[in-house]
Write a protein that holds these residues in place. Structure first.
Motif, short mmCIF file in Angstrom:
data_model
loop_
_atom_site.label_atom_id
_atom_site.label_comp_id
_atom_site.label_asym_id
_atom_site.label_seq_id
_atom_site.Cartn_x
_atom_site.Cartn_y
_atom_site.Cartn_z
N ALA A 1 0.83 -1.20 0.00
CA ALA A 1 0.00 0.00 0.00
C ALA A 1 0.87 1.25 0.00
CB ALA A 1 -0.93 0.00 1.21
N PHE A 2 1.98 1.22 0.72
CA PHE A 2 2.92 2.34 0.71
C PHE A 2 3.46 2.58 -0.70
CE2 PHE A 2 7.33 3.87 1.01
CZ PHE A 2 7.20 4.98 1.84
N GLN A 3 3.88 1.52 -1.35
CA GLN A 3 4.40 1.64 -2.71
C GLN A 3 3.32 2.12 -3.67
OE1 GLN A 3 5.61 -2.00 -4.83
NE2 GLN A 3 7.47 -0.91 -5.46
N ASP A 4 2.12 1.58 -3.54
CA ASP A 4 1.02 1.99 -4.43
C ASP A 4 0.70 3.48 -4.25
OD1 ASP A 4 0.83 -0.56 -5.40
OD2 ASP A 4 -0.95 -1.10 -4.24
N GLY A 5 0.77 3.97 -3.01
CA GLY A 5 0.49 5.38 -2.77
C GLY A 5 1.51 6.29 -3.44
N ALA A 6 2.78 5.89 -3.40
CA ALA A 6 3.82 6.68 -4.05
C ALA A 6 3.66 6.68 -5.56
CB ALA A 6 5.20 6.14 -3.65
N VAL A 7 3.41 5.49 -6.11
CA VAL A 7 3.24 5.38 -7.56
C VAL A 7 2.00 6.16 -8.01
CG1 VAL A 7 2.75 3.78 -9.46
CG2 VAL A 7 4.46 3.18 -7.72
N SER A 8 0.94 6.13 -7.23
CA SER A 8 -0.28 6.86 -7.58
C SER A 8 -0.04 8.36 -7.69
CB SER A 8 -1.38 6.57 -6.55
OG SER A 8 -1.80 5.24 -6.62
N ALA A 9 0.79 8.89 -6.80
CA ALA A 9 1.11 10.32 -6.87
C ALA A 9 1.84 10.65 -8.18
CB ALA A 9 1.95 10.73 -5.67
N LEU A 10 2.77 9.78 -8.57
CA LEU A 10 3.49 9.99 -9.83
C LEU A 10 2.55 9.88 -11.02
CD1 LEU A 10 6.51 10.31 -10.90
CD2 LEU A 10 6.30 7.91 -11.49
#
Length: 230
Positions: free
Chosen positions: A140-149
């Motif tokens: 979920a942490f990784q998905d949140g970062a990728v979503s911002a990009l």
């Protein structure tokens, strides 16, 4: 195509009671990066940051260095915020560490041990062996970062976007792009330098990694102490 410039924050106040603020060195690093952008006439159509003070201060320093006038209003996204190293270590060790005096926390042996334990905790988190309080699971942490990009990429497919974040989210994004395992994200994270530049070519449909952890604004600077990791 557009370009996304993903920047790790400047040197923060590691070893003090308030890490989440830039040191004078951190502000200088940010201004020098801004001057680098200004020299190359890079103008930003949008700015994204995490919600942390060190992110905002780094963006501020970059635009002070560009001398380009008004900057776009930063769009703050929690997906660009760093993990909690305290929560990670607590989840791994199961006990709160008593706060040490600032001078002790800056001792090289203490610092080395801190990062050894942090790496162990990060690996345990990414492998879902620990659940730090107040933190999402690794995916979920990784998905949140990728979503911002992805939001920045889709919102400004032909523009230049500045994103200011921390080592954890940047490493998570790069690992996702490379389809690398979580362990690779941990290794990338712990080698991230302050105000390092990770660049993507972007369009509305995709983003491609161009460079990682570069310091074009410091590589030829006479003061080698400006290259820092904390």
């Amino acid at each position: 195509m557009g370009a996304i410039y993903l920047v790790r924050h400047g040197q923060a106040a590691f070893g003090t009671d308030d890490y989440d603020r830039l040191t004078p060195t951190g502000f200088m690093q940010a201004r020098l990066l801004g001057a680098y952008f200004g020299l190359r006439q890079v103008r930003f159509d949008a700015v994204y940051t995490g919600t942390l003070r060190r992110h905002a201060e780094t963006a501020q320093g970059i635009f002070e260095g560009t001398a380009a006038g008004d900057a776009p209003d930063p769009q703050r996204r929690r997906g660009l915020d760093e993990y909690s190293s305290e929560a990670l270590v607590l989840a791994l060790k199961g006990v709160h560490a008593a706060p040490a005096p600032a001078a002790v926390r800056r001792d090289p042996l203490i610092v080395r041990e801190h990062f050894r334990v942090l790496k162990e905790a990060l690996l345990a988190w990414t492998e879902d062996r620990i659940r730090p309080v107040g933190m999402p699971v690794w995916r979920a942490f990784q998905d949140g970062a990728v979503s911002a990009l992805v939001e920045a990429r889709q919102g400004f497919p032909d523009g230049n976007v500045l994103m200011v974040s921390s080592g954890g989210p940047i490493a998570a994004i790069v690992a996702a792009v490379l389809n690398a395992p979580p362990q690779t994200a941990v290794e990338l994270n712990l080698r991230m330098r302050n105000t390092s530049l990770t660049e993507f070519a972007s369009s509305a449909r995709r983003h491609q990694l161009i460079s990682f952890n570069a310091l074009p604004h410091l590589d030829t600077h006479a003061d080698a102490t400006l290259s820092t990791y904390t």
